[in-house]
Motif scaffolding. Sequence first.
Motif, PDB file in Angstrom:
ATOM      1  N   ARG A 198       0.219   8.474 -13.255  1.00 36.84           N
ATOM      2  CA  ARG A 198      -0.566   8.329 -12.140  1.00 36.84           C
ATOM      3  C   ARG A 198       0.323   7.416 -11.197  1.00 36.84           C
ATOM      4  NH1 ARG A 198      -5.231   4.940 -14.656  1.00 36.84           N
ATOM      5  NH2 ARG A 198      -4.342   2.599 -14.359  1.00 36.84           N
ATOM      6  N   GLY A 199      -0.075   7.149 -10.113  1.00 38.92           N
ATOM      7  CA  GLY A 199       0.581   6.403  -8.998  1.00 38.92           C
ATOM      8  C   GLY A 199       2.037   7.002  -8.802  1.00 38.92           C
ATOM      9  N   GLN A 202       3.494   9.090 -11.277  1.00 39.59           N
ATOM     10  CA  GLN A 202       2.977  10.564 -11.409  1.00 39.59           C
ATOM     11  C   GLN A 202       4.137  11.680 -11.386  1.00 39.59           C
ATOM     12  OE1 GLN A 202      -0.552  12.771  -9.737  1.00 39.59           O
ATOM     13  NE2 GLN A 202       0.896  12.689  -8.388  1.00 39.59           N
TER      14      GLN A 202
ATOM     15  N   ALA B 337      -1.773  -0.325  -6.372  1.00 39.91           N
ATOM     16  CA  ALA B 337      -0.460   0.548  -6.928  1.00 39.91           C
ATOM     17  C   ALA B 337      -0.497   0.941  -8.483  1.00 39.91           C
ATOM     18  CB  ALA B 337       0.899  -0.468  -6.873  1.00 39.91           C
ATOM     19  N   HIS B 338      -1.193   0.426  -9.074  1.00 39.42           N
ATOM     20  CA  HIS B 338      -1.185   0.463 -10.561  1.00 39.42           C
ATOM     21  C   HIS B 338      -2.429   1.670 -10.787  1.00 39.42           C
ATOM     22  CE1 HIS B 338      -3.071   0.016 -14.661  1.00 39.42           C
ATOM     23  NE2 HIS B 338      -1.915   0.432 -14.888  1.00 39.42           N
ATOM     24  N   GLU B 339      -3.334   1.614  -9.796  1.00 40.03           N
ATOM     25  CA  GLU B 339      -4.601   2.544 -10.077  1.00 40.03           C
ATOM     26  C   GLU B 339      -4.611   3.730  -9.251  1.00 40.03           C
ATOM     27  OE1 GLU B 339      -6.619   2.422 -12.238  1.00 40.03           O
ATOM     28  OE2 GLU B 339      -6.304   0.422 -13.474  1.00 40.03           O
ATOM     29  N   SER B 340      -3.535   3.823  -8.056  1.00 37.16           N
ATOM     30  CA  SER B 340      -3.432   5.075  -7.219  1.00 37.16           C
ATOM     31  C   SER B 340      -3.295   6.266  -8.159  1.00 37.16           C
ATOM     32  CB  SER B 340      -2.305   4.819  -6.346  1.00 37.16           C
ATOM     33  OG  SER B 340      -1.784   5.823  -5.641  1.00 37.16           O
ATOM     34  N   CYS B 341      -4.061   7.184  -7.896  1.00 37.08           N
ATOM     35  CA  CYS B 341      -3.838   8.234  -8.780  1.00 37.08           C
ATOM     36  C   CYS B 341      -2.677   9.159  -8.669  1.00 37.08           C
ATOM     37  CB  CYS B 341      -5.419   9.087  -8.479  1.00 37.08           C
ATOM     38  SG  CYS B 341      -5.065  10.349  -7.480  1.00 37.08           S
ATOM     39  N   GLY B 342      -2.160   9.162  -7.332  1.00 40.09           N
ATOM     40  CA  GLY B 342      -0.781   9.804  -7.195  1.00 40.09           C
ATOM     41  C   GLY B 342      -0.932  11.173  -6.525  1.00 40.09           C
ATOM     42  N   ARG B 348       0.102   6.863  -2.769  1.00 38.01           N
ATOM     43  CA  ARG B 348       0.951   6.867  -3.971  1.00 38.01           C
ATOM     44  C   ARG B 348       2.258   6.141  -3.518  1.00 38.01           C
ATOM     45  NH1 ARG B 348       1.966  12.055  -4.371  1.00 38.01           N
ATOM     46  NH2 ARG B 348       4.047  11.972  -3.201  1.00 38.01           N
TER      47      ARG B 348
END
Lengths: 866, 447
Positions: A198-199, A202, B337-342, B348
Amino acid sequence: MTVTTNNPTSEAAPVELVTFTIDGTEVSVPKGTLIIRAAEQAGIQIPRFCDHPLLAPAGACRQCLVEVSMPDREGNVRPMPKPQASCTMTVAPGMIVKTQHTSAVADKAQQGVMELLLMNHPLDCPVCDKGGECPLQNQAMSNGRADSRFTDVKRTFPKPIALSTQILLDRERCVLCQRCTRFSEEIAGDAFIALQDRGAHQQIGRFDEGVLGFAGEPVGPVDRPVGEATNDTSGRPFSSYYSGNTVQICPVGALTGAGYRFRSRPFDLVSTESIAEHDSCGSAIRIDHRRGQVLRRLSGEDPVVNEEWITDKDRFAFTWQSAADRITTPLVRENGELRPASWVEALEIAAAGLTQARQAGGVGVLPGGRLTAEDAFAWSRFARTALGTNDVDQRSRVHSAEEAEFLAHVVAGSGVGVTFGDLEQAPAVLLVGLEAEEEAGITFLRLRKGALGGGAGGRTGGTKVFAVAPYATRGLTRMNGTLLPAAPGTEAEWLTSLTTTLRGGLSPADAPTSDIDTSALAQPGAVILVGERLAGSPGAYAAALGLAEATGARLAWIPRRAGERGGVEAGLLPGLLPGGRPVADPAARAEIAQAWGAEVPETPGRDTAGILAALADGTLGGAIVGGVELADLPDPAAARAALDAAGFVVSLEVRASEVTERADVVLPVAPPVERAGSYWNWEGRVRSFGAALESSALPDHRVLHVLAQHFDVDLQAASPTEAHLSIAMTQRNAWTGDRLTVEAGAPAEPPTIGPGQAVLATWRLQLDAGRGQDGEQFLAGTAKRPVVRMSAATAAGFGAADGDRVAVSTQRGAIEAPAVITDDMVDGVVWLPLNSAGCRVHDTLGAAAGDLVTVTVAERTEGNAR
Amino acid sequence: MTLTPVLTDTWDKDRSWRLATYERAGGYAGLKKALKTEPADLVQAVKDSGLRGRGGAGFPTGMKWGFLPPPDGGPRYLVVNADESEPGTCKDIPLMLASPQHLIEGVAITSYAIGCDHAFIYVRGEVLHVYRRLLNAVEEAYKAGYLGKNILGSGYNLDVTVHAGAGAYICGEETALLDSLEGLRGQPRLKPPFPAVAGLYARPTVVNNVESIASVPAIVAKGADWFSSMGTEKSQGHGLFSLSGHVTRPGQYEAPLGITLRELLDLAGGVRQGHELKFWTPGGSSTPIFTAEHLDVPLDYESVGAAGSMLGTRALQIFDETVCVVRAVSRWTDFYAHESCGKCTPCREGTYWLKQVLHRIEAGEGQDSDLDLLLDLCDNILGRAFCALGDGATSPITSSVQLFREEYQAHIDGHGCPFDPSASALFAYTPKTRTPGALAGAGAGGH
């Protein structure tokens, strides 16, 4: 040629229009149109990455942000507080859209997203395959900042990783638009790649233990097959027949094809639109070539046929046309050896030999199933006029008299019948003798689109797909299809039983029992698709016709090879003249004689098997053979013996083959890439293409035209244009006389299955040992490995367990492969791929579908010991 | 203003989490009453009470229930969002730990009201102790006949599934939660369709916060008027206010909406002794920060909004004058930044960049242009991202640069942080030095 296009039968419903304003211009578009599509219609290009017209909206990349104002309940137009993704929002009446051209907010939002996308991008355009045709590159220029403010540390990944032998992934270049994963899930149904982590970490990936952090071996070196294939398709890396499409729709250089990687620059390539030669779908392709060499092939865009998708075979399998064994000059046999000869000499020897053979009993004509329509008509006319024979048959595969009658009755001269679009809209489709994914790949995609589609066209659900087959293939499962289980050879029983039940009658007690609801097949618009494999199942073609006549379902025949439909139209069958005219009908012969300016022989001729038998026993004096692989014939050994025994053999071939080895004269002909022509696809649609490469190689029709001159016959096929006009001469009037009737072949005695025996089921896989895939190692790496499929009960009868190596044998030979226990498979049947590496069923076993084979356990896998 | 313990009423009792404790305090009176009431009347009662979503957005709960299409015979679901993960937010987890039956009774009443016979509680995966306690509480409720078949003889059936997430902040976003609950990758869905129309398994679904659902039993038992008598005109009822940080008695303070931080600090014994308030968050890290200027802002949805922030989850993090705002904001940004799902580009890539700029500034390697860059990046993320996570990531940065720009500038001009990090700790603390390598390459901020 006069082929009518398919007119939509139903009146098009009036389209409800929505009027809105974009960049100050009032535009009306159909209701439900996305803003980004509406903008295209208005000539306004909004930058985008994740958006793709054939995929469901995602709204992931945020590159297409625009400013939107909407009227509220009182009609006051109010700006929405945030810029909106134009790829996910549909237009509404009175909406006002401002794109980057008229809105500073939209322009800044787009530039901001672009800066963010480029921030972690490696900017390795100078070494990237996509450089020069890259949406990221182009849109960075049109909608990006001149400079980046990013001075920090980029995220990096090792690169590339091999998703399969042919698809490589460079994760640094990826903008995570998810086009590839959405294609794989939505279109192909092969969700073997997915987002992971993720992030900023990803990434796209397959099930890769190294990336996912599972225990196990790390990722292997790149540019090489990763890992051994397992027994079947499951668990293998990106095992999809459609994976190449992800490379084409990737808006950056993240997904690349192993064969093309680092080979070329887009701006050095010359592109030629063409038609794929590997199956009967007639998919539009684009051939990219440079200085006489094909570098790659892409899907063309043809909404009515292949939309924007092609199979990996159509995309990657093109090297066969320039293989090292290409025949470049005519060859003649002298003292048992072939030697190069001039065209003049070779044609003279060929003409003399054929003339002599004609006097010594006649000449058999085996043109093969891969001809263009122009070639097919030239072959047909050459056989009938220059050689004076109806001993002509294009079918180099299992065939039957019943099939020839069926083709003459149903297919020949029928114009465009069932279309791809019809499949998508049909309430139900029945597949018989056809595994669409393996044998007509793009047809599978359309069927799946229909099956998964909602209530378009007033339907309450997607197309219901039924398949009469020995087991439910992965393809059928992905279409949510229903299996009508049938052992090979018993298809007619199912069809007859369906005919009875759909008419409302009670099926006889011995009919295949079924509590499956097949009533959708009786609905208007239902379609029956039959494949060429029905030729090996006596009575099946007749039963399919009976079912269609009883229910009103439309019937279409889907052969495997690109030329077979055109060959049927041209009369490359022993009892058939062009346009569905029976040889035996004097009026039919008269019409053709008038078109050709020459008499047509009266007696229907021999079929392929008959021709080979007559060559073997000397009844026929010689043969002229086109693109025929002897190993494709049901009994290759007998075919070899027949050509060995033949008095005189002329071969028209692209590459050296078992026929050229046995030929007295070899006349080289051009592969599709070096010539113009047309394929008549299974729909009946004529698919014309031009020559991509300049070449001195001659197409079949030109060679036959010159050869015919030695017989004082003008074939009127010297040029593509003349060949076309010549076809048109036979097409001026449709044949209105009687057609051949279909007589069901005598049902074979149901085989008595002894202990250790089973009935063989077999068909070709899309990727196999076919010579059309020669020279493409990366593609070959994604072919399915041969397995022996059988039900659990059948396996128990042999004492075999899942994974054991079993031997399938006849008196002639044996094939070993791992056993795969297959759910819901008909008992007493084993399935093998027909022509895969190490599994040449016709050649090794001398057997075909429906024959009895013996099965023994050759080697137990560990853990299966009993 | 005084405290109004409703959800927190029994937290000081012996074994407060047991069903018996809850029943002794009058628990399940609401469910008994509800089962004799028409579901539509229950929905109306919750509408009348003025209860608004306690998960942060403040959407009227009864109205949300009313968005469900009429029953079509197919299933419809209640999903409780118990994925509490926001930095500073700590109300649902203590509630589920101390008194889980509030939630379970609320689930039963709500499910009955919306016609659902299978409800789900999606708990943050990291809080294993809460997960276990919920499982036990659900089991107790089944045994007592409050869940399961024919609840209290009413003929109504309800099953409750407690599901533990796998540790992703994004799964607190309701559609990402639904995907995760379905076994898919937790990323927000495209809306429409909204969950009320096509939510869990594409069926009509209500997604509510733990505290919202837990507030329902008392509304039913004591009446909508009782509830709306608390709070302000548009922000009615009681709520948990979570005080943390430099405060004498941190903890949960249940009070009517509209209470001020000044009043709460009085109840909590004030800011850390000998120190003064520097800045605070009204509703967790995703809400723009406040300073001492805002001590008298009524903590209700409207007043906090008017003052330039959001009530959010009422997670009041108190920072005194020893705290470096750059450092605090930098830590929050690390979290985003760590938890952004992307899924989307702005969040992201943007959080990845913001994090590096803030680290640079904190380490004294900032440039004069960095502050404008931070603000412009936030402008390019706010309102451009797919869901609210990206917006939340920008709030602390934008607000802190506005309020404390000179402090940021001091980091740049002085080539380092002017604060002593150990001064803000309550215990002996030697800060770790950041190694430059932490920024490099694929491992940057790796987790």
